[in-house]
Design a protein around this motif. Structure first.
Motif, PDB file in Angstrom:
ATOM      1  N   ILE A   1      18.882  16.955 -10.026  1.00 39.11           N
ATOM      2  CA  ILE A   1      19.512  16.190  -8.948  1.00 39.11           C
ATOM      3  C   ILE A   1      20.808  16.872  -8.513  1.00 39.11           C
ATOM      4  CG2 ILE A   1      20.728  14.040  -8.430  1.00 39.11           C
ATOM      5  CD1 ILE A   1      18.585  12.563 -10.013  1.00 39.11           C
ATOM      6  N   PHE A   2      21.633  17.246  -9.489  1.00 36.85           N
ATOM      7  CA  PHE A   2      22.890  17.912  -9.144  1.00 36.85           C
ATOM      8  C   PHE A   2      22.646  19.298  -8.562  1.00 36.85           C
ATOM      9  CE2 PHE A   2      24.349  14.776 -12.326  1.00 36.85           C
ATOM     10  CZ  PHE A   2      25.385  14.191 -11.620  1.00 36.85           C
ATOM     11  N   ALA A   3      21.736  20.037  -9.185  1.00 39.97           N
ATOM     12  CA  ALA A   3      21.458  21.392  -8.694  1.00 39.97           C
ATOM     13  C   ALA A   3      20.791  21.347  -7.325  1.00 39.97           C
ATOM     14  CB  ALA A   3      20.568  22.133  -9.695  1.00 39.97           C
ATOM     15  N   GLY A   4      19.893  20.375  -7.124  1.00 39.45           N
ATOM     16  CA  GLY A   4      19.190  20.290  -5.849  1.00 39.45           C
ATOM     17  C   GLY A   4      20.120  19.959  -4.697  1.00 39.45           C
ATOM     18  N   ARG A   5      21.110  19.098  -4.928  1.00 37.90           N
ATOM     19  CA  ARG A   5      22.055  18.759  -3.857  1.00 37.90           C
ATOM     20  C   ARG A   5      22.857  19.984  -3.442  1.00 37.90           C
ATOM     21  NH1 ARG A   5      25.401  13.523  -5.366  1.00 37.90           N
ATOM     22  NH2 ARG A   5      26.237  14.009  -3.299  1.00 37.90           N
ATOM     23  N   ARG A   6      23.223  20.804  -4.405  1.00 35.99           N
ATOM     24  CA  ARG A   6      23.959  22.022  -4.066  1.00 35.99           C
ATOM     25  C   ARG A   6      23.068  22.997  -3.305  1.00 35.99           C
ATOM     26  NH1 ARG A   6      28.642  23.241  -6.636  1.00 35.99           N
ATOM     27  NH2 ARG A   6      28.129  25.462  -6.523  1.00 35.99           N
ATOM     28  N   LEU A   7      21.773  22.964  -3.591  1.00 28.77           N
ATOM     29  CA  LEU A   7      20.848  23.851  -2.903  1.00 28.77           C
ATOM     30  C   LEU A   7      20.566  23.379  -1.484  1.00 28.77           C
ATOM     31  CD1 LEU A   7      18.797  26.217  -2.940  1.00 28.77           C
ATOM     32  CD2 LEU A   7      17.115  24.610  -3.855  1.00 28.77           C
ATOM     33  N   VAL A   8      20.446  22.069  -1.291  1.00 28.22           N
ATOM     34  CA  VAL A   8      20.070  21.535   0.019  1.00 28.22           C
ATOM     35  C   VAL A   8      21.229  21.622   1.022  1.00 28.22           C
ATOM     36  CG1 VAL A   8      19.422  19.406   1.204  1.00 28.22           C
ATOM     37  CG2 VAL A   8      18.274  20.046  -0.922  1.00 28.22           C
ATOM     38  N   ARG A   9      22.469  21.494   0.564  1.00 25.05           N
ATOM     39  CA  ARG A   9      23.610  21.458   1.476  1.00 25.05           C
ATOM     40  C   ARG A   9      23.672  22.696   2.391  1.00 25.05           C
ATOM     41  NH1 ARG A   9      27.400  21.193  -2.062  1.00 25.05           N
ATOM     42  NH2 ARG A   9      27.195  18.938  -2.352  1.00 25.05           N
ATOM     43  N   PRO A  10      23.612  23.928   1.865  1.00 27.54           N
ATOM     44  CA  PRO A  10      23.645  25.076   2.782  1.00 27.54           C
ATOM     45  C   PRO A  10      22.402  25.186   3.653  1.00 27.54           C
ATOM     46  CG  PRO A  10      23.311  25.789   0.505  1.00 27.54           C
ATOM     47  CD  PRO A  10      23.652  24.355   0.450  1.00 27.54           C
ATOM     48  N   ILE A  11      21.265  24.679   3.180  1.00 31.14           N
ATOM     49  CA  ILE A  11      20.059  24.718   4.012  1.00 31.14           C
ATOM     50  C   ILE A  11      20.222  23.811   5.224  1.00 31.14           C
ATOM     51  CG2 ILE A  11      17.596  24.159   4.060  1.00 31.14           C
ATOM     52  CD1 ILE A  11      17.418  25.010   1.165  1.00 31.14           C
ATOM     53  N   VAL A  12      20.845  22.663   5.026  1.00 30.30           N
ATOM     54  CA  VAL A  12      21.116  21.765   6.157  1.00 30.30           C
ATOM     55  C   VAL A  12      22.047  22.436   7.160  1.00 30.30           C
ATOM     56  CG1 VAL A  12      22.179  19.570   6.792  1.00 30.30           C
ATOM     57  CG2 VAL A  12      20.693  19.691   4.784  1.00 30.30           C
ATOM     58  N   ALA A  13      23.070  23.131   6.657  1.00 32.07           N
ATOM     59  CA  ALA A  13      23.983  23.840   7.560  1.00 32.07           C
ATOM     60  C   ALA A  13      23.253  24.921   8.338  1.00 32.07           C
ATOM     61  CB  ALA A  13      25.136  24.449   6.750  1.00 32.07           C
ATOM     62  N   LEU A  14      22.353  25.637   7.683  1.00 33.42           N
ATOM     63  CA  LEU A  14      21.572  26.676   8.372  1.00 33.42           C
ATOM     64  C   LEU A  14      20.679  26.061   9.445  1.00 33.42           C
ATOM     65  CD1 LEU A  14      20.504  28.984   5.411  1.00 33.42           C
ATOM     66  CD2 LEU A  14      21.763  29.696   7.436  1.00 33.42           C
ATOM     67  N   THR A  15      20.087  24.932   9.134  1.00 34.31           N
ATOM     68  CA  THR A  15      19.224  24.269  10.121  1.00 34.31           C
ATOM     69  C   THR A  15      20.027  23.864  11.358  1.00 34.31           C
ATOM     70  OG1 THR A  15      17.831  23.432   8.321  1.00 34.31           O
ATOM     71  CG2 THR A  15      17.618  22.375  10.468  1.00 34.31           C
ATOM     72  N   GLY A  16      21.209  23.297  11.149  1.00 34.25           N
ATOM     73  CA  GLY A  16      22.036  22.899  12.295  1.00 34.25           C
ATOM     74  C   GLY A  16      22.453  24.080  13.143  1.00 34.25           C
TER      75      GLY A  16
ATOM     76  N   ARG B   1      19.245  27.666  19.341  1.00 37.60           N
ATOM     77  CA  ARG B   1      18.107  27.370  20.214  1.00 37.60           C
ATOM     78  C   ARG B   1      18.568  26.745  21.521  1.00 37.60           C
ATOM     79  NH1 ARG B   1      14.499  22.524  18.287  1.00 37.60           N
ATOM     80  NH2 ARG B   1      16.463  21.560  18.923  1.00 37.60           N
ATOM     81  N   ASN B   2      19.643  26.000  21.476  1.00 38.71           N
ATOM     82  CA  ASN B   2      20.174  25.354  22.675  1.00 38.71           C
ATOM     83  C   ASN B   2      21.108  26.259  23.479  1.00 38.71           C
ATOM     84  OD1 ASN B   2      18.798  22.983  21.993  1.00 38.71           O
ATOM     85  ND2 ASN B   2      20.518  22.204  20.772  1.00 38.71           N
ATOM     86  N   GLY B   3      21.205  27.545  23.052  1.00 32.15           N
ATOM     87  CA  GLY B   3      21.972  28.501  23.842  1.00 32.15           C
ATOM     88  C   GLY B   3      23.342  28.841  23.303  1.00 32.15           C
ATOM     89  N   ASP B   4      23.735  28.251  22.183  1.00 34.24           N
ATOM     90  CA  ASP B   4      25.040  28.547  21.601  1.00 34.24           C
ATOM     91  C   ASP B   4      24.907  29.754  20.670  1.00 34.24           C
ATOM     92  OD1 ASP B   4      27.553  28.599  20.571  1.00 34.24           O
ATOM     93  OD2 ASP B   4      27.380  26.751  19.394  1.00 34.24           O
ATOM     94  N   HIS B   5      25.041  30.962  21.233  1.00 38.49           N
ATOM     95  CA  HIS B   5      24.884  32.179  20.441  1.00 38.49           C
ATOM     96  C   HIS B   5      26.086  32.453  19.557  1.00 38.49           C
ATOM     97  CE1 HIS B   5      21.780  33.781  23.575  1.00 38.49           C
ATOM     98  NE2 HIS B   5      21.302  32.802  22.814  1.00 38.49           N
ATOM     99  N   ALA B   6      27.121  31.664  19.652  1.00 41.55           N
ATOM    100  CA  ALA B   6      28.288  31.832  18.793  1.00 41.55           C
ATOM    101  C   ALA B   6      28.176  31.002  17.513  1.00 41.55           C
ATOM    102  CB  ALA B   6      29.555  31.452  19.543  1.00 41.55           C
ATOM    103  N   ALA B   7      27.038  30.342  17.294  1.00 43.69           N
ATOM    104  CA  ALA B   7      26.860  29.493  16.116  1.00 43.69           C
ATOM    105  C   ALA B   7      26.848  30.341  14.848  1.00 43.69           C
ATOM    106  CB  ALA B   7      25.565  28.693  16.230  1.00 43.69           C
ATOM    107  N   ARG B   8      27.614  29.903  13.853  1.00 42.29           N
ATOM    108  CA  ARG B   8      27.669  30.593  12.566  1.00 42.29           C
ATOM    109  C   ARG B   8      27.675  29.536  11.460  1.00 42.29           C
ATOM    110  NH1 ARG B   8      27.110  33.736  16.021  1.00 42.29           N
ATOM    111  NH2 ARG B   8      28.111  35.781  16.324  1.00 42.29           N
ATOM    112  N   VAL B   9      27.372  29.978  10.220  1.00 41.41           N
ATOM    113  CA  VAL B   9      27.396  29.071   9.082  1.00 41.41           C
ATOM    114  C   VAL B   9      28.428  29.562   8.069  1.00 41.41           C
ATOM    115  CG1 VAL B   9      25.003  28.339   9.315  1.00 41.41           C
ATOM    116  CG2 VAL B   9      25.525  30.345   7.954  1.00 41.41           C
ATOM    117  N   PRO B  10      29.166  28.630   7.442  1.00 44.96           N
ATOM    118  CA  PRO B  10      30.103  29.053   6.380  1.00 44.96           C
ATOM    119  C   PRO B  10      29.328  29.503   5.148  1.00 44.96           C
ATOM    120  CG  PRO B  10      30.001  26.662   6.527  1.00 44.96           C
ATOM    121  CD  PRO B  10      29.189  27.174   7.681  1.00 44.96           C
TER     122      PRO B  10
END
Length: 623
Positions: free
Chosen positions: A342-357, A363-372
């Protein structure tokens, strides 16, 4: 219903943990049962039979460098003693199995009955191999047994035994020496004869009869006259000597490095290493001599093997109590695994959510989008890869927009000139004479040249730039390019020459002339009156260098990385007033790479430039 990565990851982890618990319990119970059964079997009989099997196989291992050929002995032992005999390597590969028929055999027991390793075997085990006890002296005795040595911690008994490793020629020599000894004793009036134990000749001397009328045997080694034993009668085999010498050398090196005191004793050709201090042998001393023996024997004896006797037994893996204990252990492991995941999975999912956003914003045209990004794990590398991809997309989008702008500008200029002349002619401002027609044709040719260049680049980008290779001389192509550009060069008061010897290669001659023509045209354009342009061809390794050198205005260092970009011009030395579409060098780069080559440039501002196309002698063409 869409399941999250966390739920799937958690379920998978719990399944793996449950499987691990069951497998561990199964293996532990199974191994314990097999071990207990093995101990029971070992104590309820067959000890003498199993000892004979072990002794015979150990003797085979001592006499052979590999296990090749042991299959015959294994089957003979199995038939003679009524036991299943199997020999395997340490990794479980079957060497020989008396129960194997047509390539198939029952499963082996889980625990081997013994490990056959004559390199590490102790004296008590190896005494069975030599067929004798441990000997303490190397002297010819009345019973005829000769050739034994007190080896202490040096050689294992089977190395010190008289016939170990002895060749047929050495056996014949020993036979001859024994006959000499017998003849000598007979000449002295002491009846002697030769007896054999195996292949070892034994000298037996008969003495006077005892009071009971029984013949006695005299011990020549103890008698005052022992001159009848010729040198070499008790000598070890050459093979035993090699092993003994190697072992002593290794043992001494180890003991010297450990700073231990020792002494080396010699018994008629074989040596032994013994500690100087009496009493308990130090562990380091024993380790040095043991390792030396193992290393010295390895090339001459068979490698370690596992001995299996009997057949595989079946056992009840889980009892009622064992099943309850396994279930309790499984629940505990599952609980711990669930909390951790549970603890390890939450740490794994958080950056994946950021990548998805970020991907959705792109896709909407914001080519300046980056992830921390933080850390150095796989998810961090994925974040870096995404940021690099976004950077590349943004850069190419900018280049695309700049290219469209440049193309529009390049097309606008000749079209505006043509339209202006035609409107002026229609209004009667400029007469429609041959001079105007010539000017209009020049603008049309410029427009056509630009469109052709754009088409070539589009074909190259799409991988559809077709080449037609044929054997051609590159120097001849260079001369043709020079001849085609000489009128332009003469008009600009620039001297153009071609140098080079025969240079055969498989190329598309039209495309190579086009590439060289672009370079020569640029060189003439940027070379002042009275200057020189040299087109050279020379062999370099497995290819050719086609160079175009001028002594013109040159290119500033900061512009060199971009000269092959489309529509790129250095602002002073490559201004728009000098003409050209700005696509020639980009096209030349594509043509060179399509031939399996490359193009480079060296230049200094005010000192001229050199563009070099390298082509392989036997080009692998693409497109």
């Amino acid at each position: 219903m869409r399941r999250s990565v966390l739920v799937r990851f958690l379920g998978l982890s719990l399944a793996v943990a449950l499987g691990a618990v069951i497998a561990t319990a199964l293996i532990a119970t199974y191994s314990t049962s097999e071990k207990l059964q093995g101990e029971i079997d070992a104590n309820t009989g067959q000890l003498q039979v199993d000892g004979e099997i072990y002794g015979q196989l150990s003797k085979y291992a001592a006499d052979h460098p590999t296990w090749s050929g042991v299959d015959k002995l294994v089957h003979e032992l199995g038939d003679k003693l009524g036991r299943r005999v199997a020999v395997t390597t340490d990794d479980g590969s079957v060497i020989a199995d008396s129960a194997r028929m047509l390539g198939a055999a029952p499963a082996l027991p889980s625990v081997p009955a013994a490990t056959i390793d004559v390199r590490n075997a102790g004296v008590s085990k190896l005494s069975a191999i030599s067929g004798a006890a441990v000997y303490s002296a190397r002297k010819t005795v009345a019973s005829g047994i000769s050739g034994f040595v007190a080896t202490a911690t040096a050689a294992p008994p089977f190395v010190a035994y008289s016939d170990w490793g002895r060749t047929e020629q050495e056996n014949q020599t020993q036979e001859r020496l024994a006959q000499q000894a017998v003849a000598c004793w007979n000449a002295k009036g002491k009846p002697a004869s030769i007896r054999k134990t195996g292949s070892v000749p034994q000298v037996v001397i008969e003495s006077t009869q005892s009071p009971a009328g029984v013949r006695m045997l005299e011990k020549p080694g103890v008698a005052a006259d022992d001159t009848c034993s010729p040198p070499g009668l008790n000598a070890p085999s050459a093979k035993a000597k090699i092993v003994n010498d190697d072992e002593i050398r290794r043992a001494r090196a180890c003991l010297d490095a450990a700073g231990m005191l020792y002494e080396v004793n010699d018994f008629e050709g074989l040596q032994s290493v013994e500690p100087k201090s009496k009493g308990d042998v130090p562990a380091k001393f024993d380790d040095c001599t043991t390792q030396a023996r193992v290393q010295a024997l390895t090339p001459y004896v068979a490698p370690p093997a596992k001995l299996y006797l009997g057949a595989k037994s079946t056992f009840n893996v889980f009892s009622g109590e064992g099943l309850l204990r396994t279930a309790a252990t499984a629940l505990g492991v599952l609980l711990i695994a669930a909390l951790v995941m549970i603890f390890a999975g939450r740490r794994l999912v958080r950056p994946i959510v950021a990548l998805t956003g970020a991907a959705q914003r792109m896709r909407n045209g914001d080519h300046a989008a980056r992830v921390p990004v933080s850390g150095k794990d796989e998810v961090a590398r994925l974040g870096h890869a995404f940021n690099d991809m976004a950077e590349s997309i943004q850069r190419h989008d900018f280049q695309r927009k700049a290219m469209v702008s440049d193309v529009a500008h390049e097309l606008r200029t000749p079209l505006a000139n043509i339209k202006g002349y035609l409107v002026a002619s229609e209004d009667g401002v400029v007469p429609l004479d041959s001079e105007l027609v010539t000017s209009l044709l020049e603008e049309t040719e410029l427009l056509e040249h630009l469109v052709t260049d754009l088409q070539d680049l589009a074909l190259a980008d799409a991988g559809m730039l077709r080449l037609h290779p044929a054997p051609r001389d590159l120097t001849e192509l260079a001369q043709q390019v020079v001849a085609a550009h000489r009128p332009t060069a003469d008009a600009a008061d620039v001297t153009v020459t071609a140098v080079g010897g025969p240079s055969p290669a498989m190329v598309d001659s039209a495309r190579i002339r086009q590439a060289l023509g672009n370079l020569v045209s640029n060189a003439i354009r940027y070379t002042p009156p009275g200057g020189n342009v040299v087109v050279g061809v020379r062999r370099v390794g497995d290819g050719y260098d086609l160079s175009v050198t001028d002594n013109g205005s040159g290119i500033a260092e900061e512009h060199l990385p971009y000269v092959f970009d489309r529509f790129y011009r250095a602002e002073h030395s490559r201004s728009r007033s000098t003409g050209g579409s700005g696509l020639g060098l980009a096209i030349t780069k594509h043509l060179a790479e399509a031939h399996g080559g490359r193009i480079t440039v060296t230049s200094r501002l005010g000192s001229g430039s050199t563009f070099t196309i390298w082509l392989p002698a036997a080009a692998t063409l693409s497109g």
